[in-house]
Design a protein around this motif. Structure first.
Motif, mmCIF file in Angstrom:
data_model
loop_
_atom_site.group_PDB
_atom_site.id
_atom_site.type_symbol
_atom_site.label_atom_id
_atom_site.label_comp_id
_atom_site.label_asym_id
_atom_site.label_seq_id
_atom_site.Cartn_x
_atom_site.Cartn_y
_atom_site.Cartn_z
ATOM 1 N N ALA A 139 -75.891 71.002 30.095
ATOM 2 C CA ALA A 139 -74.606 70.376 29.756
ATOM 3 C C ALA A 139 -73.610 71.401 29.207
ATOM 4 O O ALA A 139 -72.420 71.341 29.497
ATOM 5 C CB ALA A 139 -74.841 69.269 28.727
ATOM 6 N N VAL A 193 -73.717 67.554 33.018
ATOM 7 C CA VAL A 193 -74.213 66.615 32.036
ATOM 8 C C VAL A 193 -74.958 65.529 32.806
ATOM 9 O O VAL A 193 -74.342 64.636 33.379
ATOM 10 C CB VAL A 193 -73.055 66.002 31.224
ATOM 11 C CG1 VAL A 193 -73.594 65.116 30.110
ATOM 12 C CG2 VAL A 193 -72.143 67.087 30.670
ATOM 13 N N GLN A 201 -74.081 61.771 33.448
ATOM 14 C CA GLN A 201 -72.637 61.621 33.614
ATOM 15 C C GLN A 201 -72.170 62.317 34.900
ATOM 16 O O GLN A 201 -71.571 61.701 35.770
ATOM 17 C CB GLN A 201 -71.886 62.207 32.405
ATOM 18 C CG GLN A 201 -72.173 61.528 31.106
ATOM 19 C CD GLN A 201 -71.330 60.280 30.902
ATOM 20 O OE1 GLN A 201 -71.438 59.320 31.636
ATOM 21 N NE2 GLN A 201 -70.480 60.299 29.897
ATOM 22 N N THR A 202 -72.441 63.631 35.004
ATOM 23 C CA THR A 202 -72.015 64.374 36.194
ATOM 24 C C THR A 202 -72.838 63.939 37.405
ATOM 25 O O THR A 202 -72.328 63.843 38.527
ATOM 26 C CB THR A 202 -72.208 65.891 35.965
ATOM 27 O OG1 THR A 202 -71.717 66.218 34.662
ATOM 28 C CG2 THR A 202 -71.457 66.702 36.997
ATOM 29 N N ARG A 262 -68.214 67.828 41.916
ATOM 30 C CA ARG A 262 -69.110 66.792 41.379
ATOM 31 C C ARG A 262 -68.333 65.786 40.549
ATOM 32 O O ARG A 262 -68.591 64.586 40.590
ATOM 33 C CB ARG A 262 -70.180 67.427 40.487
ATOM 34 C CG ARG A 262 -71.338 68.080 41.213
ATOM 35 C CD ARG A 262 -72.339 68.534 40.145
ATOM 36 N NE ARG A 262 -73.358 69.423 40.663
ATOM 37 C CZ ARG A 262 -74.517 69.019 41.166
ATOM 38 N NH1 ARG A 262 -74.777 67.729 41.238
ATOM 39 N NH2 ARG A 262 -75.392 69.882 41.603
ATOM 40 N N ILE A 263 -67.385 66.310 39.757
ATOM 41 C CA ILE A 263 -66.632 65.433 38.864
ATOM 42 C C ILE A 263 -65.688 64.549 39.671
ATOM 43 O O ILE A 263 -65.549 63.356 39.405
ATOM 44 C CB ILE A 263 -65.853 66.270 37.820
ATOM 45 C CG1 ILE A 263 -66.831 67.145 37.032
ATOM 46 C CG2 ILE A 263 -65.062 65.368 36.896
ATOM 47 C CD1 ILE A 263 -66.170 68.146 36.103
ATOM 48 N N ARG A 289 -67.380 61.459 41.029
ATOM 49 C CA ARG A 289 -67.923 60.433 40.134
ATOM 50 C C ARG A 289 -66.945 59.812 39.170
ATOM 51 O O ARG A 289 -67.210 58.749 38.618
ATOM 52 C CB ARG A 289 -69.009 61.080 39.276
ATOM 53 C CG ARG A 289 -70.330 61.137 39.889
ATOM 54 C CD ARG A 289 -71.369 61.334 38.813
ATOM 55 N NE ARG A 289 -71.642 60.096 38.116
ATOM 56 C CZ ARG A 289 -72.493 59.196 38.562
ATOM 57 N NH1 ARG A 289 -73.115 59.401 39.690
ATOM 58 N NH2 ARG A 289 -72.720 58.095 37.893
ATOM 59 N N GLN A 346 -62.046 58.267 31.947
ATOM 60 C CA GLN A 346 -62.942 59.372 31.597
ATOM 61 C C GLN A 346 -62.199 60.705 31.450
ATOM 62 O O GLN A 346 -61.067 60.853 31.897
ATOM 63 C CB GLN A 346 -64.048 59.480 32.635
ATOM 64 C CG GLN A 346 -64.992 58.284 32.568
ATOM 65 C CD GLN A 346 -66.196 58.469 33.460
ATOM 66 O OE1 GLN A 346 -66.067 58.578 34.674
ATOM 67 N NE2 GLN A 346 -67.373 58.501 32.863
ATOM 68 N N ALA A 356 -66.614 70.523 32.265
ATOM 69 C CA ALA A 356 -67.790 69.641 32.219
ATOM 70 C C ALA A 356 -67.349 68.191 32.166
ATOM 71 O O ALA A 356 -66.434 67.838 31.431
ATOM 72 C CB ALA A 356 -68.647 69.966 30.994
ATOM 73 N N GLY A 357 -68.001 67.346 32.961
ATOM 74 C CA GLY A 357 -67.659 65.931 32.923
ATOM 75 C C GLY A 357 -68.192 65.220 34.142
ATOM 76 O O GLY A 357 -69.010 65.781 34.860
ATOM 77 N N PRO A 358 -67.757 64.033 34.454
ATOM 78 C CA PRO A 358 -66.816 63.250 33.656
ATOM 79 C C PRO A 358 -67.502 62.704 32.406
ATOM 80 O O PRO A 358 -68.653 62.299 32.458
ATOM 81 C CB PRO A 358 -66.440 62.106 34.606
ATOM 82 C CG PRO A 358 -67.631 61.942 35.487
ATOM 83 C CD PRO A 358 -68.255 63.297 35.626
ATOM 84 N N LEU A 359 -66.784 62.690 31.286
ATOM 85 C CA LEU A 359 -67.366 62.279 30.016
ATOM 86 C C LEU A 359 -66.714 60.998 29.520
ATOM 87 O O LEU A 359 -65.623 60.623 29.959
ATOM 88 C CB LEU A 359 -67.197 63.403 28.989
ATOM 89 C CG LEU A 359 -67.844 64.736 29.408
ATOM 90 C CD1 LEU A 359 -67.449 65.860 28.477
ATOM 91 C CD2 LEU A 359 -69.371 64.607 29.449
ATOM 92 N N THR A 371 -70.588 65.341 24.290
ATOM 93 C CA THR A 371 -71.786 64.632 24.757
ATOM 94 C C THR A 371 -72.512 63.902 23.624
ATOM 95 O O THR A 371 -73.656 63.493 23.789
ATOM 96 C CB THR A 371 -72.787 65.607 25.413
ATOM 97 O OG1 THR A 371 -73.231 66.542 24.411
ATOM 98 C CG2 THR A 371 -72.161 66.369 26.553
#
Ligand SMILES: Cc1cc2nc3c(=O)[nH]c(=O)nc-3n(C[C@H](O)[C@H](O)[C@H](O)COP(=O)(O)OP(=O)(O)OC[C@H]3O[C@@H](n4cnc5c(N)ncnc54)[C@H](O)[C@@H]3O)c2cc1C
Ligand code: FES
Lengths: 491, 292
Positions: A196, A237, A240-241, B23-24, B27, B32, B86-89, B218
């Motif tokens: 992450a 993550v 999530q990802t 990837r983000i 999704r 987010q 980094a995500g989606p969070l 996170t």
């Protein structure tokens, strides 16, 4: 017992011929440390490690007893007397190879394992001398050969195993994930580690400070795995990802190992925790270590610097936070712990170092509120005195508050280090993964198998906040089970 | 590394970046966000995913320059890259058909609001869009929000564009005219607080999106916590959206100012680095001027 006062060179020459009696008489070799005054304001490592001479002499102290109780004390079963004998014989390469048979992070564990509660607790020499302090310094010897290895050209790359064509996803790059990855890639599987954070190593890079575990050591271990062919993907993550189901069904992984650790900070639940200047130890240490806030403003992440700091807790995390606060310029750092010193779960060496550096211990005291000023900043920690009552489930005497004993400890920074639970991000999006009431993933203890086919887990996410060596052992155990599963397809 | 594919200057200090993050992009859902770290040694900061194109694998970020890191982001050219994304969070917005929804944006709050308004519209709601800014030059994404609104009002505090005054005044009028089942308000905390105070006595459910200081995003550090209904909640995993009537905005605003003095030091160091002694002197003068 009279201690052997022979000159070191003399001892070395006769290393192979010493009688048990002579071995027993050799005093425990001191490991040089930087003086408290010098080190308490910088990030460089505190102990300096043995030199060759002291390492070999320390190795001469091992009685090579038949029963090897130390090996039973090691959670991963390193053949301790064998590696110590190799050190004594000057075969450092052989010694490190011996350790690496069972332990893939020796430079790390040599520094952070609670040896006094594990291998060294059982040492025959300590028993013979009726003094636990006189145990062979197994951890320091391990550290010595690991550092010796790091200082050299890396030996020719290991021969690559023939590929099995199977793919394994490792989630989390802490000690559990790294050790599982190392074993699986050596078995010929294709391994990808998803992390992450932007950096690999888990608690080893975000939690444990530089002055206790230099980050280059962790980078070096990750580099070894890259050379062996492990792929590392940061900023993923899982949950999530990408979900665990997607890894298995869409991304073509044949098995998944979850080593996501215990990264959910517990707070005290007292009034005032929302004030500015209250940190969880996770946040404080992450800012300091992972984000290198101690170099601010050379780097961009700030951290609150304060003259008076209160740290709540008595474990390694609390010690690390307190010692970091000193290094960030605090004048007074007080560690507030609700039990007495003997119950402190931190490594003995950390407690000792913290005290040497000037951390004050306020024992048998418990916070009841955090007080703020009109701008919303912390000004004091309100505590109550505690007494030890009846033993609780853990066998330790339960602390109870003394009525009417409240007092205020002035502080501009409060760091809460009272423990961590498993982080639920990866598990919460995988409904068929069983967890217990405390959020830990439920596994078969012998194999690390979870309730979901193809998914294994180990380390803090299974054990709750535990230790580096246990996490590593779990990663290796799971790697064996994953290998079997991939070969047979049997669950 | 996440390359910048496209860059547009939306206003003086507001840029729109399209960034590679396949990837983000695949999704992400409305509501987010991502955590970005611009470069080695950089901070980790949260930014809302304002839009995404899964077919080309990019996400859209709208950045207003408020400090060091946002300044660095705004300077990125096409072809340059953000070190980490980094995500989606966070939890996606709960989207349902409640009849009529008022979607209220303050400043660049329109960036997170737009995908939510769009989803609400697609779910069959009648959408009343309100977009407010301090002045005409700071009005961004007007077309986008308008395109998903059945009624639309733009306001400026200084009256230089649209209806003069604040979003709360425009919203107040709308609430008199129509039966609104839900309000979604995203913008500066002070604006979200004002909206929540307006709708509280009327009993209209009001969703706000919080933007505290974050580190990991996170749930690992607790730095993003805020008081919601008297409880400490982690905005990055429990939010970022909460019931506006339960949020302690004053505490949130105080926490946002935690590093204000450090931010000044950081900018000063950056200026010194860039302009040498001269920059240092200028920054020092600026600081003195501020203090007087
Ligand atoms: C400050 C501190 C000091 C310590 N000191 C000692 C010590 O002296 N001796 C000792 O033996 N032990 C010590 N410990 C405990 C020890 O560090 C841990 O037991 C050990 O690191 C656990 O290893 P792990 O691999 O299970 O998890 P971790 O090291 O926690 O690694 C988990 C990794 O998974 C990542 N992750 C989590 N969720 C996801 C997700 N959804 N997707 C992708 N990645 C994810 C995390 O970012 C992290 O990098 C200390 C712990 C702390 C916090
Ligand atoms: S940002 Fe760390 S817990 Fe939310």
């Amino acid at each position: 017992m009279p201690e052997n006062s022979e000159r070191p060179e003399e001892l070395l020459r006769r290393a192979d011929e010493l009688t048990p009696k002579e071995r027993m008489a050799i005093p425990r070799q001191p490991m040089p440390e930087r003086p408290a005054e010098e080190r308490r304001r910088d990030q460089s490592e505190v102990p300096l490690g043995f030199d060759e001479l002291h390492a070999v002499i320390e190795a001469c102290r091992c009685l090579e007893c038949k029963s090897k109780p130390c090996v039973q004390g090691c959670p991963v079963g390193v053949d301790i007397p064998a590696f110590i004998r190799l050190i004594r014989q000057g075969d450092f390469e052989g010694a490190i190879a011996k350790i690496r048979e069972c332990n893939c992070l020796p430079a790390v564990t040599g520094r952070v394992c609670p040896q006094e509660e594990q291998c060294q607790l059982h040492c025959t020499l300590a028993k013979a001398r009726k003094d636990p302090e006189q145990a062979v310094s197994i951890g320091r010897l391990e550290r010595f050969v690991a550092d010796w290895e790091r200082g050299r050209e890396r030996p020719t790359p290991e021969t690559k195993p023939s590929p099995t064509g199977k793919r394994v996803a490792i989630v989390g790059s802490g000690p559990a994930g790294l050790s599982a990855a190392g074993d699986l890639v050596r078995m010929g599987h294709e391994v990808t580690v998803f992390e992450a954070f932007h950096k690999f190593g888990g608690v080893l890079v975000y939690g444990i400070p530089e002055f206790r575990l230099p980050k280059e050591i962790v980078d070096d271990e990750v580099g070894r795995l890259v050379e062996l062919g492990v792929r590392f993907e940061a900023n993923v993550v899982v949950g999530q990802t990408v979900t665990i189901d997607e890894l298995l069904e869409e991304e073509g992984f044949d098995a998944v190992f979850l080593g996501t650790g215990a990264g959910l900070p517990l707070f005290l639940g007292v009034p005032g925790e929302e004030l500015i200047g209250v940190y969880s130890a996770n946040e404080y240490l992450t800012r300091a270590n992972l984000m290198r806030a101690y170099e601010f403003p050379k780097v961009d992440t700030p951290i609150v610097r304060a003259g008076r700091v209160a740290v709540v807790g008595g474990g390694n995390v609390a010690m690390d936070a307190a010692r970091t606060a000193l290094r960030l310029g605090a004048q007074e750092v007080t560690l507030v712990y609700r039990r007495s010193r003997t119950e402190m779960p931190a490594r003995a060496e950390e407690i000792h170092h913290a005290e040497e550096e000037g951390v004050q211990f306020l024992l048998l005291a418990n916070p009841v509120a955090i007080l703020g000023d009109e701008t919303g900043r912390v000004r004091a920690l309100r505590c109550v005195r505690m007494e030890l009552g009846e033993p609780d489930a853990s066998g330790r005497r339960r602390p109870v508050a003394v009525p009417g004993s409240e007092f205020d400890l002035p502080a501009e920074l409060v760091i809460v280090a009272i423990g961590n639970g498993p982080n639920p991000l990866a598990t919460s999006t995988t409904p068929d993964l069983k967890t217990d009431s405390r959020g830990r993933i439920v596994v078969d203890p012998a194999t690390g198998k979870t309730s979901k086919r193809g998914v294994f887990a180990g380390g803090d996410v299974v054990l709750g906040a535990a230790t580096v060596i246990l996490a590593m052992g779990e990663g290796r155990k799971a790697a064996r089970a994953i290998d079997r599963f991939l070969a047979t397809g049997e669950w | 590394m996440n390359a910048v594919r496209n860059r547009r200057q939306l206003a003086d200090n507001i840029v729109q970046l399209e960034v590679e993050a396949p990837r983000i992009a695949r999704r992400r859902k409305p509501g987010q966000f991502v955590i970005v770290r611009v470069r080695d040694g950089g901070e980790r900061i949260p930014l809302t995913i304002a839009d995404a194109d899964a077919s080309v694998g990019t996400i859209t970020l709208v950045v207003q320059v408020v400090g060091k890191t946002t300044g660095l982001l705004a300077e990125l050219d096409v072809g340059e890259a953000i070190a980490d994304v980094a995500g989606p969070l966070g939890r996606p917005t709960h989207i349902e058909n409640v009849g009529t929804v008022a979607a209220v944006a303050g400043g660049i709050g329109v960036a997170p609001l737009f995908p939510i308004a769009q989803a609400l519209k697609e779910a069959g709601n009648r959408v009343l869009g309100v977009l407010g800014a301090r002045s005409a030059s700071l009005v961004v994404w007007e077309d986008r929000l308008r395109s998903v609104s059945d009624r639309f009002i733009v306001t400026t505090d200084d009256g230089s564009y649209g209806r003069p005054g604040r979003v709360t005044e425009a919203l107040s009028d709308l609430l008199m005219e129509e039966k609104v089942g839900q309000v979604v308000a995203i913008g500066p905390p002070i604006m979200m607080k004002a909206v929540a105070e307006l709708t509280r006595p009327l009993g209209i459910p009001t969703l706000v999106s919080l933007n505290p200081i974050m580190v990991d995003g996170t749930g690992m550090c607790g730095g993003c916590r805020g008081l919601v209904g008297g409880q400490n909640r982690f905005v990055c995993v429990d939010g970022p959206e909460f019931d506006g009537h339960q949020v302690d905005f004053d505490n949130m605003m105080a926490r946002l100012s935690a590093y204000r003095e450090y931010e000044a030091v950081s900018l000063q160091a950056a200026a010194a680095h860039r302009f040498g002694e001269e920059g240092c002197r200028l920054a020092e003068e600026a600081r003195r001027a501020r203090e007087q």
